[in-house]
Design a protein around this motif. Structure first.
Motif, mmCIF file in Angstrom:
data_model
loop_
_atom_site.group_PDB
_atom_site.id
_atom_site.type_symbol
_atom_site.label_atom_id
_atom_site.label_comp_id
_atom_site.label_asym_id
_atom_site.label_seq_id
_atom_site.Cartn_x
_atom_site.Cartn_y
_atom_site.Cartn_z
ATOM 1 N N GLY A 118 0.803 -1.215 0.000
ATOM 2 C CA GLY A 118 0.000 0.000 0.000
ATOM 3 C C GLY A 118 0.835 1.262 0.000
ATOM 4 N N VAL A 119 0.277 2.294 -0.630
ATOM 5 C CA VAL A 119 0.911 3.611 -0.677
ATOM 6 C C VAL A 119 -0.117 4.628 -0.209
ATOM 7 N N LEU A 120 0.329 5.535 0.638
ATOM 8 C CA LEU A 120 -0.531 6.602 1.127
ATOM 9 C C LEU A 120 -0.208 7.909 0.420
ATOM 10 N N ALA A 121 -1.236 8.680 0.091
ATOM 11 C CA ALA A 121 -1.059 10.057 -0.344
ATOM 12 C C ALA A 121 -1.229 10.913 0.906
ATOM 13 N N VAL A 122 -0.316 11.854 1.109
ATOM 14 C CA VAL A 122 -0.295 12.654 2.330
ATOM 15 C C VAL A 122 -0.295 14.135 1.958
ATOM 16 N N LEU A 123 -1.212 14.878 2.542
ATOM 17 C CA LEU A 123 -1.288 16.323 2.324
ATOM 18 C C LEU A 123 -0.165 17.000 3.106
ATOM 19 N N THR A 124 0.583 17.855 2.441
ATOM 20 C CA THR A 124 1.641 18.608 3.114
ATOM 21 C C THR A 124 1.063 19.916 3.663
ATOM 22 N N PRO A 125 1.768 20.572 4.562
ATOM 23 C CA PRO A 125 1.302 21.890 5.021
ATOM 24 C C PRO A 125 1.126 22.872 3.860
ATOM 25 N N GLU A 126 2.011 22.793 2.869
ATOM 26 C CA GLU A 126 1.893 23.665 1.697
ATOM 27 C C GLU A 126 0.622 23.346 0.915
ATOM 28 N N GLY A 127 0.305 22.060 0.818
ATOM 29 C CA GLY A 127 -0.917 21.659 0.129
ATOM 30 C C GLY A 127 -2.156 22.164 0.843
ATOM 31 N N ARG A 128 -2.153 22.088 2.158
ATOM 32 C CA ARG A 128 -3.290 22.600 2.940
ATOM 33 C C ARG A 128 -3.436 24.107 2.727
ATOM 34 N N GLN A 129 -2.325 24.823 2.686
ATOM 35 C CA GLN A 129 -2.370 26.270 2.481
ATOM 36 C C GLN A 129 -2.921 26.615 1.097
ATOM 37 N N VAL A 130 -2.454 25.896 0.079
ATOM 38 C CA VAL A 130 -2.954 26.148 -1.282
ATOM 39 C C VAL A 130 -4.448 25.875 -1.351
ATOM 40 N N LEU A 131 -4.896 24.798 -0.725
ATOM 41 C CA LEU A 131 -6.322 24.478 -0.706
ATOM 42 C C LEU A 131 -7.120 25.576 0.005
ATOM 43 N N GLU A 132 -6.648 26.035 1.143
ATOM 44 C CA GLU A 132 -7.345 27.089 1.883
ATOM 45 C C GLU A 132 -7.436 28.381 1.083
ATOM 46 N N GLU A 133 -6.409 28.655 0.295
ATOM 47 C CA GLU A 133 -6.414 29.853 -0.544
ATOM 48 C C GLU A 133 -7.315 29.680 -1.765
ATOM 49 N N ALA A 134 -7.383 28.459 -2.302
ATOM 50 C CA ALA A 134 -8.174 28.201 -3.516
ATOM 51 C C ALA A 134 -9.659 28.035 -3.229
ATOM 52 N N ALA A 135 -10.009 27.540 -2.047
ATOM 53 C CA ALA A 135 -11.398 27.171 -1.748
ATOM 54 C C ALA A 135 -12.400 28.317 -1.897
ATOM 55 N N PRO A 136 -12.150 29.522 -1.381
ATOM 56 C CA PRO A 136 -13.170 30.573 -1.525
ATOM 57 C C PRO A 136 -13.517 30.888 -2.985
ATOM 58 N N GLY A 137 -12.516 30.978 -3.838
ATOM 59 C CA GLY A 137 -12.777 31.245 -5.252
ATOM 60 C C GLY A 137 -13.504 30.102 -5.927
ATOM 61 N N HIS A 138 -13.150 28.879 -5.538
ATOM 62 C CA HIS A 138 -13.806 27.715 -6.125
ATOM 63 C C HIS A 138 -15.273 27.652 -5.716
ATOM 64 N N VAL A 139 -15.540 27.876 -4.442
ATOM 65 C CA VAL A 139 -16.933 27.868 -3.978
ATOM 66 C C VAL A 139 -17.724 28.971 -4.680
ATOM 67 N N ALA A 140 -17.121 30.135 -4.853
ATOM 68 C CA ALA A 140 -17.798 31.219 -5.565
ATOM 69 C C ALA A 140 -18.124 30.805 -6.998
ATOM 70 N N ALA A 141 -17.192 30.102 -7.661
ATOM 71 C CA ALA A 141 -17.432 29.651 -9.035
ATOM 72 C C ALA A 141 -18.512 28.580 -9.085
ATOM 73 N N VAL A 142 -18.551 27.683 -8.100
ATOM 74 C CA VAL A 142 -19.609 26.673 -8.028
ATOM 75 C C VAL A 142 -20.960 27.362 -7.858
ATOM 76 N N ARG A 143 -21.007 28.353 -6.968
ATOM 77 C CA ARG A 143 -22.261 29.093 -6.772
ATOM 78 C C ARG A 143 -22.682 29.802 -8.063
ATOM 79 N N GLU A 144 -21.731 30.494 -8.693
ATOM 80 C CA GLU A 144 -22.024 31.258 -9.902
ATOM 81 C C GLU A 144 -22.537 30.375 -11.038
ATOM 82 N N SER A 145 -21.915 29.213 -11.199
ATOM 83 C CA SER A 145 -22.227 28.379 -12.354
ATOM 84 C C SER A 145 -23.381 27.411 -12.132
ATOM 85 N N LEU A 146 -23.735 27.124 -10.874
ATOM 86 C CA LEU A 146 -24.774 26.133 -10.642
ATOM 87 C C LEU A 146 -25.723 26.501 -9.499
#
Length: 151
Positions: free
Chosen positions: A98-126
């Motif tokens: 087995g192999v695990l995929a592991v979120l890094t602190p940098e990955g968590r930061q990128v996700l936190e920065e990307a999430a508001p814009g993504h949610v706004a786009a989901v709202r706008e488009s659907l």
């Protein structure tokens, strides 16, 4: 041989409407994520699943199932995220294969920065295009479709 059950006018309208809407929403979200975060939609989904997992890690096979993608497709996307330092892989301590995929602190930061814009786009488009009753019907109907096909 059974006879083909062609789509009637209402069924064809539902089918083409679904295709057009799903393709346009997918393209809109893909463009938004690329522009705002430099991520593909599958990469964003990987980060979301990992962020919700205990210790920010999931077995690759389980992650592929959750994303409804092939193992090779997931391997490619995780590799791209690894190059950016957003995800890392490590051996599973309970299964030598087995192999695990592991979120890094940098990955968590990128996700936190990307999430508001993504949610706004989901709202706008659907989401904001539909009223509450329509959202309930779509959620129930598409849930049934997903269940029938193995979801």
């Amino acid at each position: 041989m059974t006879e083909t059950r062609w789509l009637d006018e209402r069924e064809m309208a539902a089918w083409t409407g679904f295709l057009q809407a799903s393709n346009r929403v997918a393209r809109h979200l893909e463009h938004q994520l690329k522009e705002d975060a430099g991520l593909s939609h599958p990469q964003y989904e990987i980060l979301v699943w990992l962020s919700a997992a205990p210790d920010g890690e999931i077995r690759m096979t389980e992650l592929a199932e959750r994303l409804i993608t092939s193992k090779s497709g997931l391997t490619y996307q995780v590799g791209q995220l690894e190059k950016r330092g957003l995800v890392r892989r490590r051996s599973c301590p309970t299964d030598v294969r087995g192999v695990l995929a592991v979120l890094t602190p940098e990955g968590r930061q990128v996700l936190e920065e990307a999430a508001p814009g993504h949610v706004a786009a989901v709202r706008e488009s659907l989401i904001d295009v539909l009223d509450r009753d329509e959202l309930a019907v779509i959620a129930e109907a598409l849930g049934r479709v997903g269940s029938r096909l193995g979801g």
